[in-house]
Scaffold this motif. Sequence first.
Motif, PDB file in Angstrom:
ATOM      1  N   PHE A   9       1.211  -1.716   0.005  1.00  0.00           N
ATOM      2  CA  PHE A   9      -0.202   0.369   0.043  1.00  0.00           C
ATOM      3  C   PHE A   9       0.839   1.015   0.047  1.00  0.00           C
ATOM      4  O   PHE A   9       2.318   1.056   0.115  1.00  0.00           O
ATOM      5  CB  PHE A   9      -0.825  -0.067   0.935  1.00  0.00           C
ATOM      6  N   PHE A  10       0.478   2.316  -0.838  1.00  0.00           N
ATOM      7  CA  PHE A  10       0.585   3.724  -0.585  1.00  0.00           C
ATOM      8  C   PHE A  10       0.079   5.121  -0.121  1.00  0.00           C
ATOM      9  O   PHE A  10      -1.408   4.381  -0.499  1.00  0.00           O
ATOM     10  CB  PHE A  10       1.849   3.963  -1.821  1.00  0.00           C
ATOM     11  N   PHE A  11       0.260   5.317   0.932  1.00  0.00           N
ATOM     12  CA  PHE A  11      -0.768   6.285   1.630  1.00  0.00           C
ATOM     13  C   PHE A  11      -0.411   7.715   1.523  1.00  0.00           C
ATOM     14  O   PHE A  11       0.924   7.504   1.845  1.00  0.00           O
ATOM     15  CB  PHE A  11      -1.275   5.826   3.349  1.00  0.00           C
ATOM     16  N   THR A  12      -1.530   8.230   1.611  1.00  0.00           N
ATOM     17  CA  THR A  12      -1.011   9.987   1.306  1.00  0.00           C
ATOM     18  C   THR A  12      -2.123  10.935   1.985  1.00  0.00           C
ATOM     19  O   THR A  12      -2.985  10.268   2.072  1.00  0.00           O
ATOM     20  CB  THR A  12      -0.773  10.227  -0.474  1.00  0.00           C
ATOM     21  N   GLY A  13      -1.036  11.567   2.597  1.00  0.00           N
ATOM     22  CA  GLY A  13      -2.176  12.481   3.368  1.00  0.00           C
ATOM     23  C   GLY A  13      -1.278  13.461   4.316  1.00  0.00           C
ATOM     24  O   GLY A  13      -0.607  13.258   4.177  1.00  0.00           O
ATOM     25  N   ARG A  14      -2.757  13.505   5.384  1.00  0.00           N
ATOM     26  CA  ARG A  14      -1.884  13.414   7.050  1.00  0.00           C
ATOM     27  C   ARG A  14      -1.673  12.075   7.760  1.00  0.00           C
ATOM     28  O   ARG A  14      -2.324  11.522   7.904  1.00  0.00           O
ATOM     29  CB  ARG A  14      -2.740  14.532   7.985  1.00  0.00           C
ATOM     30  N   VAL A  15      -0.665  11.611   6.845  1.00  0.00           N
ATOM     31  CA  VAL A  15      -0.293  10.177   6.995  1.00  0.00           C
ATOM     32  C   VAL A  15       1.884  10.283   7.824  1.00  0.00           C
ATOM     33  O   VAL A  15       1.817   9.376   8.531  1.00  0.00           O
ATOM     34  CB  VAL A  15      -0.168   9.334   5.825  1.00  0.00           C
ATOM     35  N   GLN A  16       2.090  11.381   8.175  1.00  0.00           N
ATOM     36  CA  GLN A  16       3.235  11.437   8.508  1.00  0.00           C
ATOM     37  C   GLN A  16       3.328  11.668   9.519  1.00  0.00           C
ATOM     38  O   GLN A  16       2.726  13.228  10.667  1.00  0.00           O
ATOM     39  CB  GLN A  16       4.642  11.941   7.938  1.00  0.00           C
ATOM     40  N   SER A  17       3.792  11.856  11.382  1.00  0.00           N
ATOM     41  CA  SER A  17       3.823  13.015  12.592  1.00  0.00           C
ATOM     42  C   SER A  17       2.551  12.656  12.820  1.00  0.00           C
ATOM     43  O   SER A  17       1.585  13.438  13.674  1.00  0.00           O
ATOM     44  CB  SER A  17       4.319  14.189  12.164  1.00  0.00           C
ATOM     45  N   VAL A  18       1.704  11.109  12.568  1.00  0.00           N
ATOM     46  CA  VAL A  18       0.632  11.926  13.587  1.00  0.00           C
ATOM     47  C   VAL A  18       0.296  10.267  14.160  1.00  0.00           C
ATOM     48  O   VAL A  18      -1.194  10.149  14.722  1.00  0.00           O
ATOM     49  CB  VAL A  18      -0.713  11.933  12.544  1.00  0.00           C
ATOM     50  N   GLY A  19       1.229   8.928  14.070  1.00  0.00           N
ATOM     51  CA  GLY A  19       1.402   8.524  14.976  1.00  0.00           C
ATOM     52  C   GLY A  19       1.319   6.931  14.305  1.00  0.00           C
ATOM     53  O   GLY A  19       0.179   6.349  14.099  1.00  0.00           O
ATOM     54  N   PHE A  20       0.390   7.324  13.181  1.00  0.00           N
ATOM     55  CA  PHE A  20       0.384   5.581  11.740  1.00  0.00           C
ATOM     56  C   PHE A  20       1.293   5.057  11.626  1.00  0.00           C
ATOM     57  O   PHE A  20       0.534   3.977  11.846  1.00  0.00           O
ATOM     58  CB  PHE A  20       0.416   6.465  10.035  1.00  0.00           C
ATOM     59  N   ARG A  21       2.299   5.339  11.665  1.00  0.00           N
ATOM     60  CA  ARG A  21       2.967   3.402  11.348  1.00  0.00           C
ATOM     61  C   ARG A  21       2.714   2.588  12.965  1.00  0.00           C
ATOM     62  O   ARG A  21       2.855   1.675  13.082  1.00  0.00           O
ATOM     63  CB  ARG A  21       4.479   4.069  11.542  1.00  0.00           C
ATOM     64  N   TYR A  22       3.191   3.598  14.257  1.00  0.00           N
ATOM     65  CA  TYR A  22       3.025   3.069  15.273  1.00  0.00           C
ATOM     66  C   TYR A  22       0.988   2.632  15.970  1.00  0.00           C
ATOM     67  O   TYR A  22       1.120   1.074  15.845  1.00  0.00           O
ATOM     68  CB  TYR A  22       3.030   3.666  16.756  1.00  0.00           C
TER      69      TYR A  22
END
Length: 92
Positions: A9-22
């Motif tokens: 998958f590739f996700f774009t948007g507000r996806v970094q620095s918001v806890g997405f990976r965790y």
Amino acid sequence: MDEMVRYHFFFTGRVQSVGFRYKASYLAKEYGLTGFVKNEYDGSVSLEIQGLDEKITELVECLKRDRVIRIYSMSKEKIDLVEGEKDFKIKF
């Protein structure tokens, strides 16, 4: 009956620095999925995930419903299974 699959998958948007990976890592472990999640230099996030198709769908739906994460676009590609993979990792 669900089958074992692997998607990239590739996700774009507000996806970094918001806890997405965790959150993705937590959910993957809860659902018994393997693979990895990684921030990309262009601000997107890539997710390579393997397991039961139904559980992968549940994980993505949970990410979409998150109050902080905002997914503007998502691409999904079915890829070959990785034999012997045992866990889910956050790549830096």
